[in-house]
Write an enzyme that holds these catalytic residues in place. Structure first.
Site, PDB file in Angstrom:
ATOM      1  N   ARG A   1       4.161  14.412   2.415  1.00 57.52           N
ATOM      2  CA  ARG A   1       4.121  13.076   2.957  1.00 57.52           C
ATOM      3  C   ARG A   1       5.578  12.470   2.987  1.00 57.52           C
ATOM      4  NH1 ARG A   1      -0.667  13.908   0.435  1.00 57.52           N
ATOM      5  NH2 ARG A   1       0.147  12.967  -1.448  1.00 57.52           N
TER       6      ARG A   1
ATOM      7  N   GLU B   1      -0.342  18.458 -14.840  1.00 60.30           N
ATOM      8  CA  GLU B   1      -1.292  18.302 -16.159  1.00 60.30           C
ATOM      9  C   GLU B   1      -1.536  19.534 -16.546  1.00 60.30           C
ATOM     10  OE1 GLU B   1      -4.067  15.783 -14.395  1.00 60.30           O
ATOM     11  OE2 GLU B   1      -5.177  15.453 -16.592  1.00 60.30           O
TER      12      GLU B   1
HETATM   13  P1  AMP Z   1       4.206  12.975  -9.818  1.00 57.38           P
HETATM   14  O1  AMP Z   1       4.911  14.224  -9.744  1.00 57.38           O
HETATM   15  O2  AMP Z   1       2.926  12.896 -10.945  1.00 57.38           O
HETATM   16  O3  AMP Z   1       4.918  11.743  -9.668  1.00 57.38           O
HETATM   17  O4  AMP Z   1       3.229  12.954  -8.224  1.00 57.38           O
HETATM   18  C1  AMP Z   1       3.792  12.663  -7.021  1.00 57.38           C
HETATM   19  C2  AMP Z   1       3.458  13.393  -6.037  1.00 57.38           C
HETATM   20  O5  AMP Z   1       2.029  13.686  -6.038  1.00 57.38           O
HETATM   21  C3  AMP Z   1       3.930  12.836  -4.710  1.00 57.38           C
HETATM   22  O6  AMP Z   1       4.217  13.826  -3.645  1.00 57.38           O
HETATM   23  C4  AMP Z   1       2.379  12.310  -4.061  1.00 57.38           C
HETATM   24  O7  AMP Z   1       2.277  12.215  -2.774  1.00 57.38           O
HETATM   25  C5  AMP Z   1       1.512  13.004  -5.086  1.00 57.38           C
HETATM   26  N1  AMP Z   1       0.527  12.459  -5.568  1.00 57.38           N
HETATM   27  C6  AMP Z   1       0.219  11.886  -6.917  1.00 57.38           C
HETATM   28  N2  AMP Z   1      -0.653  11.077  -7.314  1.00 57.38           N
HETATM   29  C7  AMP Z   1      -1.252  10.538  -6.168  1.00 57.38           C
HETATM   30  C8  AMP Z   1      -2.318   9.685  -5.707  1.00 57.38           C
HETATM   31  N3  AMP Z   1      -2.970   8.994  -6.662  1.00 57.38           N
HETATM   32  N4  AMP Z   1      -2.552   9.495  -4.467  1.00 57.38           N
HETATM   33  C9  AMP Z   1      -1.726  10.153  -3.374  1.00 57.38           C
HETATM   34  N5  AMP Z   1      -0.758  10.999  -3.937  1.00 57.38           N
HETATM   35  C10 AMP Z   1      -0.542  11.431  -5.081  1.00 57.38           C
END
Ligand code: AMP
Length: 184
Positions: free
Chosen positions: A67, A104
């Site tokens: 995205r 996770e």
């Molecule tokens: P993080 O590495 O935990 O910051 O996760 C970010 C990535 O995961 C991004 O590319 C987001 O598009 C996706 N992502 C994580 N959590 C969500 C969520 N609750 N809703 C949509 N996309 C998420």
């Protein structure tokens, strides 16, 4: 971000669909497809981002799969700078540099082409994704940009989940701009 009005923020927030228990129980998926299929809203968002970033003398916008490609590519076009895709492992066809990051459970890996910045020294790069949660993906993307000789001048996210502290942690390395904060 000064160029984003409170009214635009409200419209953006209203446009993003929350899907509970997706992709697994306890996670609320923030679905931006209902933002990007709204033409006037999308135009106003990209125009506002363009106004904010126009003076930053950027060389590239780098977007994180998938995205981040949508917002990143539109913004790079609006700014008249090149777009660089940061992809999941195994998707890019040329020589790559990769960076692992923890999820996770287990690990994931993202990659960039080694010539993504066309040999430009200290290329000024804006990192873009739709959402920052734990910040693991964005931190890995930041590391890759800098390892390839780019200067990541700012990281921009439409949505921030502040409870997970990803934006706060990343801001120790680079300026982070988020448009909407969403509590869990
Ligand atoms: P993080 O590495 O935990 O910051 O996760 C970010 C990535 O995961 C991004 O590319 C987001 O598009 C996706 N992502 C994580 N959590 C969500 C969520 N609750 N809703 C949509 N996309 C998420």
């Amino acid at each position: 971000m000064q160029t984003i009005s409170e009214e635009l923020k409200k419209h953006l927030l209203d446009s993003i669909r929350a899907i509970p228990d997706c992709p697994k129980p306890g996670i609320i998926f923030r679905d931006i497809t209902t933002l990007i299929n709204n033409a006037p809203l999308l135009l106003e968002l990209i125009d506002s981002l363009k106004k904010y970033y126009a003076c930053m003398n950027l060389d590239f916008v780098a977007g994180i799969e998938a995205r981040g490609f949508i917002f990143g590519a539109m913004l790079s076009y609006a700014l008249g700078v090149g777009f660089v895709p940061i992809r999941k492992k195994g998707k890019l066809p040329f020589k790559t540099m990769s960076e692992k990051y923890s999820l996770e459970y287990g690990f994931d890996e993202i990659e960039m082409h080694i010539d993504a910045f066309r040999g430009k020294q200290n290329a000024r790069v804006l990192l873009v994704d739709d959402l920052i949660a734990t910040g693991g993906t964005a931190q890995a993307a930041f590391n890759l940009i800098e390892s390839l000789g780019g200067k990541c001048v700012e990281a921009c996210f439409i949505l921030n989940l502040p409870d997970l502290k990803g934006a706060k942690n990343l801001s120790e390395f680079v300026k982070v701009s988020t448009i909407l904060d969403i509590g869990n």
